[in-house]
Design a protein around this motif. Structure first.
Motif, PDB file in Angstrom:
ATOM      1  N   ALA A   9     -16.303   1.481  -2.700  1.00 47.13           N
ATOM      2  CA  ALA A   9     -16.636   0.397  -3.623  1.00 47.13           C
ATOM      3  C   ALA A   9     -16.014   0.619  -4.992  1.00 47.13           C
ATOM      4  CB  ALA A   9     -18.152   0.257  -3.741  1.00 47.13           C
ATOM      5  N   VAL A  10     -15.949   1.886  -5.433  1.00 45.35           N
ATOM      6  CA  VAL A  10     -15.301   2.199  -6.704  1.00 45.35           C
ATOM      7  C   VAL A  10     -13.819   1.839  -6.632  1.00 45.35           C
ATOM      8  CG1 VAL A  10     -14.656   4.062  -8.279  1.00 45.35           C
ATOM      9  CG2 VAL A  10     -16.957   4.008  -7.298  1.00 45.35           C
ATOM     10  N   ALA A  11     -13.188   2.158  -5.512  1.00 42.89           N
ATOM     11  CA  ALA A  11     -11.772   1.827  -5.342  1.00 42.89           C
ATOM     12  C   ALA A  11     -11.563   0.321  -5.375  1.00 42.89           C
ATOM     13  CB  ALA A  11     -11.257   2.404  -4.019  1.00 42.89           C
ATOM     14  N   VAL A  12     -12.481  -0.419  -4.767  1.00 42.94           N
ATOM     15  CA  VAL A  12     -12.393  -1.885  -4.792  1.00 42.94           C
ATOM     16  C   VAL A  12     -12.539  -2.400  -6.218  1.00 42.94           C
ATOM     17  CG1 VAL A  12     -13.579  -4.007  -4.123  1.00 42.94           C
ATOM     18  CG2 VAL A  12     -13.147  -2.228  -2.417  1.00 42.94           C
ATOM     19  N   ARG A  13     -13.538  -1.893  -6.922  1.00 46.91           N
ATOM     20  CA  ARG A  13     -13.758  -2.333  -8.301  1.00 46.91           C
ATOM     21  C   ARG A  13     -12.518  -2.102  -9.152  1.00 46.91           C
ATOM     22  NH1 ARG A  13     -17.760   1.370 -11.269  1.00 46.91           N
ATOM     23  NH2 ARG A  13     -15.848   2.607 -11.265  1.00 46.91           N
ATOM     24  N   ASP A  14     -11.942  -0.910  -9.042  1.00 47.89           N
ATOM     25  CA  ASP A  14     -10.779  -0.580  -9.860  1.00 47.89           C
ATOM     26  C   ASP A  14      -9.547  -1.380  -9.438  1.00 47.89           C
ATOM     27  OD1 ASP A  14     -12.452   1.203 -11.100  1.00 47.89           O
ATOM     28  OD2 ASP A  14     -11.633   2.999 -10.108  1.00 47.89           O
ATOM     29  N   GLY A  15      -9.399  -1.562  -8.131  1.00 49.51           N
ATOM     30  CA  GLY A  15      -8.238  -2.305  -7.639  1.00 49.51           C
ATOM     31  C   GLY A  15      -8.277  -3.771  -8.014  1.00 49.51           C
ATOM     32  N   VAL A  16      -9.433  -4.390  -7.835  1.00 49.68           N
ATOM     33  CA  VAL A  16      -9.561  -5.808  -8.192  1.00 49.68           C
ATOM     34  C   VAL A  16      -9.428  -5.988  -9.701  1.00 49.68           C
ATOM     35  CG1 VAL A  16     -11.124  -7.798  -8.218  1.00 49.68           C
ATOM     36  CG2 VAL A  16     -10.915  -6.401  -6.154  1.00 49.68           C
ATOM     37  N   ALA A  17      -9.994  -5.056 -10.466  1.00 45.15           N
ATOM     38  CA  ALA A  17      -9.883  -5.140 -11.925  1.00 45.15           C
ATOM     39  C   ALA A  17      -8.427  -5.074 -12.368  1.00 45.15           C
ATOM     40  CB  ALA A  17     -10.689  -4.023 -12.579  1.00 45.15           C
ATOM     41  N   ALA A  18      -7.626  -4.247 -11.698  1.00 43.58           N
ATOM     42  CA  ALA A  18      -6.213  -4.133 -12.057  1.00 43.58           C
ATOM     43  C   ALA A  18      -5.467  -5.439 -11.788  1.00 43.58           C
ATOM     44  CB  ALA A  18      -5.568  -2.982 -11.285  1.00 43.58           C
ATOM     45  N   VAL A  19      -5.783  -6.072 -10.681  1.00 44.22           N
ATOM     46  CA  VAL A  19      -5.163  -7.370 -10.385  1.00 44.22           C
ATOM     47  C   VAL A  19      -5.665  -8.431 -11.357  1.00 44.22           C
ATOM     48  CG1 VAL A  19      -4.958  -9.227  -8.684  1.00 44.22           C
ATOM     49  CG2 VAL A  19      -4.821  -6.839  -7.942  1.00 44.22           C
ATOM     50  N   ALA A  20      -6.968  -8.466 -11.563  1.00 41.92           N
ATOM     51  CA  ALA A  20      -7.569  -9.501 -12.412  1.00 41.92           C
ATOM     52  C   ALA A  20      -7.084  -9.417 -13.851  1.00 41.92           C
ATOM     53  CB  ALA A  20      -9.095  -9.385 -12.359  1.00 41.92           C
ATOM     54  N   ALA A  21      -6.719  -8.214 -14.295  1.00 42.76           N
ATOM     55  CA  ALA A  21      -6.251  -8.043 -15.676  1.00 42.76           C
ATOM     56  C   ALA A  21      -4.964  -8.816 -15.945  1.00 42.76           C
ATOM     57  CB  ALA A  21      -6.033  -6.555 -15.964  1.00 42.76           C
ATOM     58  N   LYS A  22      -4.252  -9.181 -14.898  1.00 43.45           N
ATOM     59  CA  LYS A  22      -3.017  -9.958 -15.058  1.00 43.45           C
ATOM     60  C   LYS A  22      -3.287 -11.429 -15.325  1.00 43.45           C
ATOM     61  CE  LYS A  22      -0.080  -9.161 -11.725  1.00 43.45           C
ATOM     62  NZ  LYS A  22       0.394  -8.908 -10.335  1.00 43.45           N
ATOM     63  N   GLY A  49      -4.844  -6.226  -0.601  1.00 45.79           N
ATOM     64  CA  GLY A  49      -5.849  -5.943   0.422  1.00 45.79           C
ATOM     65  C   GLY A  49      -7.257  -6.299   0.001  1.00 45.79           C
ATOM     66  N   TRP A  50      -7.413  -7.016  -1.130  1.00 43.29           N
ATOM     67  CA  TRP A  50      -8.740  -7.270  -1.676  1.00 43.29           C
ATOM     68  C   TRP A  50      -9.373  -8.546  -1.142  1.00 43.29           C
ATOM     69  CZ3 TRP A  50      -9.218  -2.662  -2.910  1.00 43.29           C
ATOM     70  CH2 TRP A  50      -8.260  -1.966  -3.617  1.00 43.29           C
ATOM     71  N   ILE A  51      -8.637  -9.338  -0.376  1.00 40.43           N
ATOM     72  CA  ILE A  51      -9.211 -10.505   0.308  1.00 40.43           C
ATOM     73  C   ILE A  51      -9.685 -10.117   1.711  1.00 40.43           C
ATOM     74  CG2 ILE A  51      -8.713 -12.804   1.259  1.00 40.43           C
ATOM     75  CD1 ILE A  51      -9.023 -12.769  -1.779  1.00 40.43           C
ATOM     76  N   GLY A  52      -8.919  -9.260   2.372  1.00 42.85           N
ATOM     77  CA  GLY A  52      -9.254  -8.864   3.746  1.00 42.85           C
ATOM     78  C   GLY A  52     -10.143  -7.642   3.826  1.00 42.85           C
ATOM     79  N   LEU A  53     -10.914  -7.385   2.791  1.00 44.41           N
ATOM     80  CA  LEU A  53     -11.726  -6.168   2.728  1.00 44.41           C
ATOM     81  C   LEU A  53     -12.614  -5.960   3.945  1.00 44.41           C
ATOM     82  CD1 LEU A  53     -12.849  -6.170  -1.005  1.00 44.41           C
ATOM     83  CD2 LEU A  53     -11.611  -4.330   0.161  1.00 44.41           C
ATOM     84  N   CYS A  54     -13.330  -7.014   4.364  1.00 41.86           N
ATOM     85  CA  CYS A  54     -14.328  -6.845   5.426  1.00 41.86           C
ATOM     86  C   CYS A  54     -13.758  -7.124   6.810  1.00 41.86           C
ATOM     87  CB  CYS A  54     -15.535  -7.737   5.151  1.00 41.86           C
ATOM     88  SG  CYS A  54     -15.166  -9.504   5.175  1.00 41.86           S
TER      89      CYS A  54
END
Length: 396
Positions: A9-22, A49-54
């Protein structure tokens, strides 16, 4: 917030945040003004890979669960993409999660890889003009004709039809007044099926008409008309007449993701309000030094943290396969309430400038309000808490 989330979940939070920052507030406001789907953000999230997470790994996904999906949705909203929570509710929630848990092997192989890459989007059709949260009263019918299900009726407030390849449709294959006698319960007789949206539109059996609305215009919300839409029985999710348990397993993720989006929306509203309150000076000092400004923001920060914890708890229980209806409803109630209260307080903190589109406050304000009504009205959640958790008499 420091919290012992699983590493995934931490990896997801950081990964999505990096994309969202754009994608800044100006981007989301521009999509809203233009009534345009945030294609660039969607594809960036999918590519990471943040849409196909589940989605299970064998179909191209991340093999994660509801908790990771909730964290992704919260993080996107907290970046300023508050209407972007539709990106997670519609396709990963209604589509990927449903198929991963209830789809046939053929359905998974056919559809899930496209969801994982961002190529395939979903919408869901449940609500009708005379049946929303009282889903048991829906009248859209499904009639078995050979190896096909023939769907006829009308739905309303169906979001994302314009981009969807697949629509998850809830139909009555046995009318409510017959279900009790034939199937032993009025909750019998529901069938969930996948409608190929482009195919049905081309056949002229499916039509939709967008509804002008206050906010959330990165996706349309539409009236949808089914005029004998033909669906192969191989597209049924579960079994004919036995869709109600599957439906509940669709609605719980929807409420968890709505709660997560509410928490993220509260977070971004509070962040903007605090920044403004530190910088804006009146009578020779920052307005944030005034307890009349500071204390309401502090109170809402506390409420946001509590709503976040309940959202994570509901998601964790869902992933464990444990009953989570009570927690899901409490999470949705508190997430929606704190999102609205935070947006309203941010509006007050900005004063007259909140009314200006120079700032994103007016957009956050509009996006936050709908959460108190969808995906279920807070009055019905309170009724659930009253009757199921407090064991009080039913009022309806």
């Amino acid at each position: 917030m420091d919290f012992d989330l699983p590493e995934t979940a931490v990896a997801v939070r950081d990964g999505v945040a990096a994309v969202a920052a754009k994608y800044d507030h100006e981007y989301w406001s521009r999509c809203e003004e233009e009534h345009r789907f945030p294609t660039e953000a969607w594809q960036d999230l999918a590519d990471g890979g943040w849409i196909g997470l589940c989605i299970p790994e064998e179909y191209g996904g991340g093999g994660a669960g509801m908790l990771e999906l909730a964290v992704a949705c919260e993080t996107l909203a907290a970046s300023g993409g508050t209407a972007g929570i539709f990106l997670y509710i519609l396709t990963p929630g209604f589509g990927a999660m449903t198929l991963a848990r209830h789809g046939t092997e053929e359905q998974k192989q056919q559809i899930l890889p496209g969801v994982a890459t961002g190529e395939t989007q979903f919408c869901m059709a449940l609500t009708e003009p005379d049946a929303g949260s009282n889903a048991i009263e829906i009248t859209t019918s499904g009639r078995v004709d050979g190896d096909e299900l023939v769907i006829k009726g009308q739905k309303v407030w169906i979001s994302g039809v314009e981009n969807a390849r697949w629509m998850l449709v809830v139909a009555r294959t046995t009318p409510a007044d017959e279900a009790q006698d034939k199937l032993g319960s009025r909750t019998g007789g529901f069938t969930l099926a996948l409608v190929d949206v482009p195919e049905a539109l081309a056949a002229g059996t499916l039509e939709y008409a967008p509804i002008p609305k206050l906010g959330g215009n990165v996706v349309t919300s539409s009236q949808v008309y089914f005029d004998d839409v033909r669906v192969p029985l191989s597209n049924v999710i579960g079994a004919v007449d036995e869709g109600f348990p599957v439906l509940w397993d669709v609605l719980n993720p929807e409420r968890i993701l709505a709660a997560a989006g509410g928490v993220g929306g509260a977070e971004v509203a509070l962040r903007l309000a605090a920044e403004y309150a530190r910088e804006r000076e009146v009578f020779g000092r920052p307005i944030g030094a005034n307890q009349g400004v500071q204390f309401p923001l502090a109170q809402l920060k506390a409420k946001t943290e509590l709503a976040r914890l309940m959202t994570y708890k509901a998601a964790w229980l869902f992933d464990q396969g444990r009953p989570c209806g009570n927690e899901t409803n409490v999470a949705k109630l508190t997430g929606a309430q704190v999102a609205w209260e935070a947006a309203d307080r941010a509006f007050q903190t900005f004063g007259g400038m909140a009314y200006s589109k120079e700032y994103p406050i007016e957009r956050l304000f509009r996006d936050a309000r709908i959460g108190k009504n969808i995906p279920v009205a807070e009055e019905l959640i309170l009724a659930h808490i009253g009757t199921q958790m407090l064991k009080l008499p039913r009022s309806y």
